[in-house]
Design a protein around this motif. Sequence first.
Motif, PDB file in Angstrom:
ATOM      1  N   PRO A   1      67.858  40.073  17.211  1.00  0.00           N
ATOM      2  CA  PRO A   1      68.489  41.106  17.847  1.00  0.00           C
ATOM      3  C   PRO A   1      67.382  41.836  17.849  1.00  0.00           C
ATOM      4  CG  PRO A   1      70.534  40.216  16.638  1.00  0.00           C
ATOM      5  CD  PRO A   1      68.916  39.528  15.853  1.00  0.00           C
ATOM      6  N   GLY A   2      66.163  42.440  19.411  1.00  0.00           N
ATOM      7  CA  GLY A   2      65.351  43.057  18.914  1.00  0.00           C
ATOM      8  C   GLY A   2      63.839  43.012  19.201  1.00  0.00           C
ATOM      9  N   ALA A   3      64.127  41.685  18.997  1.00  0.00           N
ATOM     10  CA  ALA A   3      62.785  41.011  19.162  1.00  0.00           C
ATOM     11  C   ALA A   3      61.716  40.855  20.084  1.00  0.00           C
ATOM     12  CB  ALA A   3      62.356  39.812  18.639  1.00  0.00           C
ATOM     13  N   ASP A   4      61.309  41.359  20.516  1.00  0.00           N
ATOM     14  CA  ASP A   4      59.982  41.120  21.277  1.00  0.00           C
ATOM     15  C   ASP A   4      59.999  39.589  22.477  1.00  0.00           C
ATOM     16  OD1 ASP A   4      59.232  43.588  21.192  1.00  0.00           O
ATOM     17  OD2 ASP A   4      57.565  43.307  20.182  1.00  0.00           O
ATOM     18  N   SER A   5      60.556  39.766  23.116  1.00  0.00           N
ATOM     19  CA  SER A   5      60.460  38.698  24.558  1.00  0.00           C
ATOM     20  C   SER A   5      58.913  38.304  24.603  1.00  0.00           C
ATOM     21  CB  SER A   5      61.807  38.744  25.502  1.00  0.00           C
ATOM     22  OG  SER A   5      60.962  39.178  26.158  1.00  0.00           O
ATOM     23  N   ALA A   6      58.846  36.812  25.832  1.00  0.00           N
ATOM     24  CA  ALA A   6      58.226  36.353  25.639  1.00  0.00           C
ATOM     25  C   ALA A   6      57.357  37.269  27.490  1.00  0.00           C
ATOM     26  CB  ALA A   6      57.565  34.964  26.131  1.00  0.00           C
ATOM     27  N   ALA A   7      58.413  37.777  27.602  1.00  0.00           N
ATOM     28  CA  ALA A   7      58.039  38.560  29.344  1.00  0.00           C
ATOM     29  C   ALA A   7      58.026  40.149  28.643  1.00  0.00           C
ATOM     30  CB  ALA A   7      59.505  38.726  29.819  1.00  0.00           C
ATOM     31  N   GLY A   8      57.746  40.182  27.185  1.00  0.00           N
ATOM     32  CA  GLY A   8      57.204  41.742  27.204  1.00  0.00           C
ATOM     33  C   GLY A   8      58.099  43.203  26.795  1.00  0.00           C
ATOM     34  N   THR A   9      59.338  42.357  26.954  1.00  0.00           N
ATOM     35  CA  THR A   9      61.007  42.972  26.615  1.00  0.00           C
ATOM     36  C   THR A   9      61.229  42.853  25.310  1.00  0.00           C
ATOM     37  OG1 THR A   9      61.673  41.487  27.616  1.00  0.00           O
ATOM     38  CG2 THR A   9      61.532  43.210  29.173  1.00  0.00           C
ATOM     39  N   GLN A  10      62.699  43.600  25.074  1.00  0.00           N
ATOM     40  CA  GLN A  10      63.347  43.049  23.580  1.00  0.00           C
ATOM     41  C   GLN A  10      64.765  42.052  24.058  1.00  0.00           C
ATOM     42  OE1 GLN A  10      63.110  46.866  21.865  1.00  0.00           O
ATOM     43  NE2 GLN A  10      61.940  47.186  20.488  1.00  0.00           N
ATOM     44  N   LEU A  11      64.870  40.894  23.333  1.00  0.00           N
ATOM     45  CA  LEU A  11      66.482  41.108  23.472  1.00  0.00           C
ATOM     46  C   LEU A  11      67.348  41.623  23.105  1.00  0.00           C
ATOM     47  CD1 LEU A  11      65.051  37.954  21.314  1.00  0.00           C
ATOM     48  CD2 LEU A  11      64.886  37.688  23.129  1.00  0.00           C
TER      49      LEU A  11
END
Length: 261
Positions: free
Chosen positions: A52-62
């Motif tokens: 949780p809170g990790a960076d996603s590929a789209a530059g947002t956080q999970l």
Amino acid sequence: MNGALYVAKTGLTAQDTQLKVISNNLANVSTVGFKKDRAIFEDLLYQIQRAPGADSAAGTQLPSGLQLGNGVRVVGTQKQFTGGEVQITDQPFDVAINGNGFFQVSLPSGEIGYSRNGQFHLNGNNELTTAEGLLIEPAITLPAEVNNFSVGVDGSVTVTTAGNTTPQNIGQLTLASFVNPAGLLAIGQNLFTETASSGAPVVANPGESGLGQTRQNMLEASNVNAVEELVNMITTQRAYEINSKVISTADEMLGFVNQQL
């Protein structure tokens, strides 16, 4: 699907332990001074595939991540030291504690045991003992030819004898209390022993230091509620069935894959 099998297996094990706790409670529904147990559960370690809170590929956080649980386990059992119903017995050596505290008993090892069971007896030396013959601490010895035996609400023990009708004080029942009574070690025979978790005992006369009073001709019954335990047993049975159904479903899915490939 193999993971589901193992997770469901932990559920079956946990519910089996829960049923053992319930069965022990029901078995002791008539045991004087018995305190019921409850099982305490906790979930096992998680497989963190996406935190949780990790960076996603789209530059947002999970927002939640991907965390897969591995089941459940019983982490402990806890004694419930709520008071049991006080029953009138009209037996002079029956003493109940109305409130907090434990009677003290001398164990064969030299340690002091603690009990809520005040169903006392006399041995061949006219000493006050438990049903197992263990001496009460501090020891109380009755004189010969006792006509009347009396225990006050403050634990004072007085008697009258055939040759002397004036009440004589022959001893004092003291009680012990603990900061955390749930941390006491249950050793059977209605006895507990001190542990580091329970803390050291605070010993005083009944009615002092927050301790309860002693009531002669009465006994404290078990605090097990049979109806509540039966409801818990039904709930446990259903939970066991649900976990069994998970194993059955996972097996059917594996069987389907095996037949198709």
